[in-house]
Design a protein around this motif. Structure first.
Motif, short mmCIF file in Angstrom:
data_model
loop_
_atom_site.label_atom_id
_atom_site.label_comp_id
_atom_site.label_asym_id
_atom_site.label_seq_id
_atom_site.Cartn_x
_atom_site.Cartn_y
_atom_site.Cartn_z
N LYS A 1 16.77 60.64 18.97
CA LYS A 1 15.67 59.67 18.81
C LYS A 1 14.35 60.43 18.65
CE LYS A 1 13.38 55.96 21.38
NZ LYS A 1 13.46 55.07 22.55
N ARG B 1 20.96 56.72 19.42
CA ARG B 1 20.53 56.09 20.68
C ARG B 1 20.30 57.12 21.78
NH1 ARG B 1 24.59 55.36 24.52
NH2 ARG B 1 26.67 55.78 23.71
N PHE B 2 20.76 58.35 21.58
CA PHE B 2 20.52 59.40 22.58
C PHE B 2 19.11 59.95 22.40
CE2 PHE B 2 25.05 59.06 22.31
CZ PHE B 2 25.45 59.15 23.63
N VAL B 3 18.51 60.36 23.53
CA VAL B 3 17.08 60.66 23.50
C VAL B 3 16.74 61.84 22.58
CG1 VAL B 3 16.89 62.23 25.49
CG2 VAL B 3 15.06 60.60 25.02
N ARG C 1 17.72 67.07 32.05
CA ARG C 1 19.08 67.15 31.54
C ARG C 1 19.40 68.59 31.21
NH1 ARG C 1 19.68 62.92 33.38
NH2 ARG C 1 20.59 61.03 32.53
N ALA D 1 12.74 63.10 33.51
CA ALA D 1 14.19 63.22 33.74
C ALA D 1 14.65 64.58 33.22
CB ALA D 1 14.92 62.10 33.01
N GLU E 1 16.94 58.38 39.25
CA GLU E 1 17.48 59.70 38.92
C GLU E 1 16.83 60.69 39.88
OE1 GLU E 1 17.26 60.71 34.77
OE2 GLU E 1 18.37 58.93 34.17
N ASN F 1 25.51 67.09 29.02
CA ASN F 1 25.00 66.58 27.73
C ASN F 1 25.13 67.64 26.64
OD1 ASN F 1 23.80 65.05 29.92
ND2 ASN F 1 22.63 63.99 28.33
N ARG G 1 20.21 66.75 36.78
CA ARG G 1 21.60 66.89 36.38
C ARG G 1 21.76 68.18 35.58
NH1 ARG G 1 24.30 62.23 33.09
NH2 ARG G 1 23.94 60.91 34.90
N ARG H 1 14.85 54.47 33.33
CA ARG H 1 16.06 54.18 34.12
C ARG H 1 15.78 54.49 35.58
NH1 ARG H 1 20.52 57.42 30.65
NH2 ARG H 1 19.79 56.77 28.59
N ARG I 1 8.29 55.88 21.37
CA ARG I 1 8.40 55.15 22.65
C ARG I 1 9.53 55.72 23.47
NH1 ARG I 1 5.30 50.59 21.85
NH2 ARG I 1 5.81 49.68 23.89
N LEU I 2 9.22 56.18 24.66
CA LEU I 2 10.23 56.76 25.54
C LEU I 2 10.11 56.19 26.94
CD1 LEU I 2 10.11 60.54 24.50
CD2 LEU I 2 11.88 58.88 23.91
N GLY I 3 11.15 56.42 27.76
CA GLY I 3 11.14 56.02 29.16
C GLY I 3 10.70 57.20 30.03
N SER I 4 11.59 57.64 30.92
CA SER I 4 11.21 58.70 31.85
C SER I 4 11.07 60.05 31.16
CB SER I 4 12.28 58.78 32.94
OG SER I 4 12.05 59.93 33.70
N LEU J 1 12.29 51.21 29.10
CA LEU J 1 13.22 52.31 28.80
C LEU J 1 13.43 53.25 29.99
CD1 LEU J 1 11.94 53.22 25.20
CD2 LEU J 1 14.06 52.04 25.78
N VAL K 1 12.78 65.67 29.55
CA VAL K 1 12.63 64.98 28.26
C VAL K 1 11.31 65.42 27.61
CG1 VAL K 1 12.33 62.69 27.20
CG2 VAL K 1 14.04 63.02 29.02
P1 GDP Z 1 22.61 60.39 28.98
O1 GDP Z 1 22.39 61.58 29.86
O2 GDP Z 1 24.01 60.29 28.52
O3 GDP Z 1 22.11 59.14 29.57
O4 GDP Z 1 21.78 60.72 27.62
P2 GDP Z 1 20.47 60.07 26.97
O5 GDP Z 1 20.13 60.95 25.82
O6 GDP Z 1 20.68 58.62 26.67
O7 GDP Z 1 19.34 60.18 28.11
C1 GDP Z 1 18.91 61.42 28.57
C2 GDP Z 1 17.72 61.23 29.47
O8 GDP Z 1 16.59 60.80 28.69
C3 GDP Z 1 17.89 60.17 30.57
O9 GDP Z 1 17.40 60.70 31.77
C4 GDP Z 1 17.01 59.01 30.11
O10 GDP Z 1 16.46 58.29 31.21
C5 GDP Z 1 15.91 59.78 29.38
N1 GDP Z 1 15.17 58.96 28.40
C6 GDP Z 1 13.82 58.80 28.37
N2 GDP Z 1 13.47 57.99 27.36
C7 GDP Z 1 14.62 57.62 26.73
C8 GDP Z 1 14.88 56.79 25.59
O11 GDP Z 1 14.00 56.23 24.95
N3 GDP Z 1 16.20 56.67 25.22
C9 GDP Z 1 17.21 57.32 25.90
N4 GDP Z 1 18.49 57.19 25.48
N5 GDP Z 1 16.99 58.08 26.99
C10 GDP Z 1 15.69 58.25 27.40
#
Ligand code: GDP
Length: 320
Positions: free
Chosen positions: A193, A188-190, A218, A216, A282, A179, A286, A279, A210-213, A277, A252
């Protein structure tokens, strides 16, 4: 290192020149005195602002005769193939589109370069997605390639395709990019955002993030450094594939906490976890191992994690 072409201007062709990496790579090559040509799809030509308008092209990689004419007209010594579709796929027809636009297009370009520009050098932008959900960390050039997404599969196939052409004697190499972010990163990348939403919260224009994991992991580096690594790969004595990564993993939550603290905001006050959000699956973090490119090519990234956050934050504060 100089341009590698003493006495005259070196020429380079960048596909996907309108994207984040295309921007940084065009800037780098212009600063080194290259004659830079950019190729991208119609409608995004004005995003190639670093490239002279007469050197912006929108020839289709599926139009064999237009492509061979273009390659022979530009006659570049170096080709950087960054163009790829990377959106989230939901339907079979979207999958088909991505396979066509990533895999078939790369084959068309690679075969045309080898045929019409046999002494040129070719760098393909692969991705850490080729490793899928790795069973160990960090990942290196010898880690198993086991993609779990269609996008990752196309990047893995192109990575192997580059190896096939290298075996045939063409100078082709694959950059396995982890990354890499910057103020030019898409929303759209975290990372972007988080940065943009935090600034909106600070300015009273948003109430929550609002976020997901959050756990995670990176390996986030600075896009400006990663394009420099790709350039070094084409100046090397022989073509090799390299992992391009910072070697450091962050969650994150780490990223978001740093951004919020720099704005004097309390993350937990604004964070909302959105299950939609998150995924699935994982497992191992990574994280890339960049030892090989550091040792062979002397690559040293200029921005660490905190400096990357500062660059993104400052640019977003300035532009709003
Ligand atoms: P990717 O590594 O190319 O998928 O880059 P992203 O920036 O889309 O995602 C990086 C990490 O952030 C992943 O592990 C996602 O699960 C996590 N993540 C947590 N919340 C979010 C969210 O709201 N948007 C995105 N894009 N990723 C999120």
């Amino acid at each position: 290192m100089g341009s590698g072409f003493p006495g005259r201007m070196a020429r380079a062709l960048i596909t996907g020149a309108a994207g984040q990496d295309g921007y940084f790579l065009s800037r780098l090559l212009e600063s080194k005195g290259y004659d830079v040509h950019g190729l991208d799809r119609p409608g995004v030509q004005d995003r190639m602002e670093v490239i002279h308008p007469s050197r912006r092209w929108n020839v289709s990689l599926f139009d064999d005769s237009a492509l061979s004419d273009l390659l022979q007209e530009i006659n570049p010594e170096e080709i950087f193939h960054l163009a790829a579709f990377s959106f989230v796929l939901t339907t079979v027809s979207e999958e088909r589109e991505v396979i066509r636009n990533n895999l078939e297009a790369t084959h068309n370009l690679l075969s045309a370069c080898r045929e019409f520009l046999p002494s040129s050098r070719f760098c393909f932008a692969a991705s850490a997605e080729i490793f899928g959900n790795p069973d160990h960390s960090p990942q290196s050039e010898s880690s198993a390639i086991r993609p779990v997404t269609i996008y990752g599969m196309t990047k893995a196939s192109c990575h192997h395709l580059v190896g096939v052409y290298r075996n045939r004697g063409y100078f082709a190499c694959s950059a396995i990019l982890f990354n890499h972010e910057s103020s030019r990163r898409g929303n759209r990348f975290v990372t972007q955002k988080i940065v943009k939403t935090a600034i909106d919260i600070k300015r009273g224009k948003a109430r929550e993030l609002r976020l997901g994991s959050m756990d995670a992991v990176r390996d986030w580096g600075y896009a400006g450094d990663y394009v420099e690594a790709m350039w070094r790969m084409l100046q090397a004595e022989k073509p090799e594939d390299y992992v391009i990564a910072s070697g450091h993993g962050h969650t994150v939550r780490d990223f978001a906490s740093l951004v919020f603290s720099k704005l004097d905001l309390d993350l937990d006050q604004y964070l909302v976890i959105d299950e939609d959000l998150v995924r699935p699956g994982e497992s191992f973090p990574r994280i890339g191992d960049p030892s090989r490119i550091k040792k062979d090519l002397g690559w040293v990234p200029s921005l660490d994690f905190e400096a990357l956050v500062d660059e993104m934050l400052q640019a977003a504060l300035d532009s709003k």
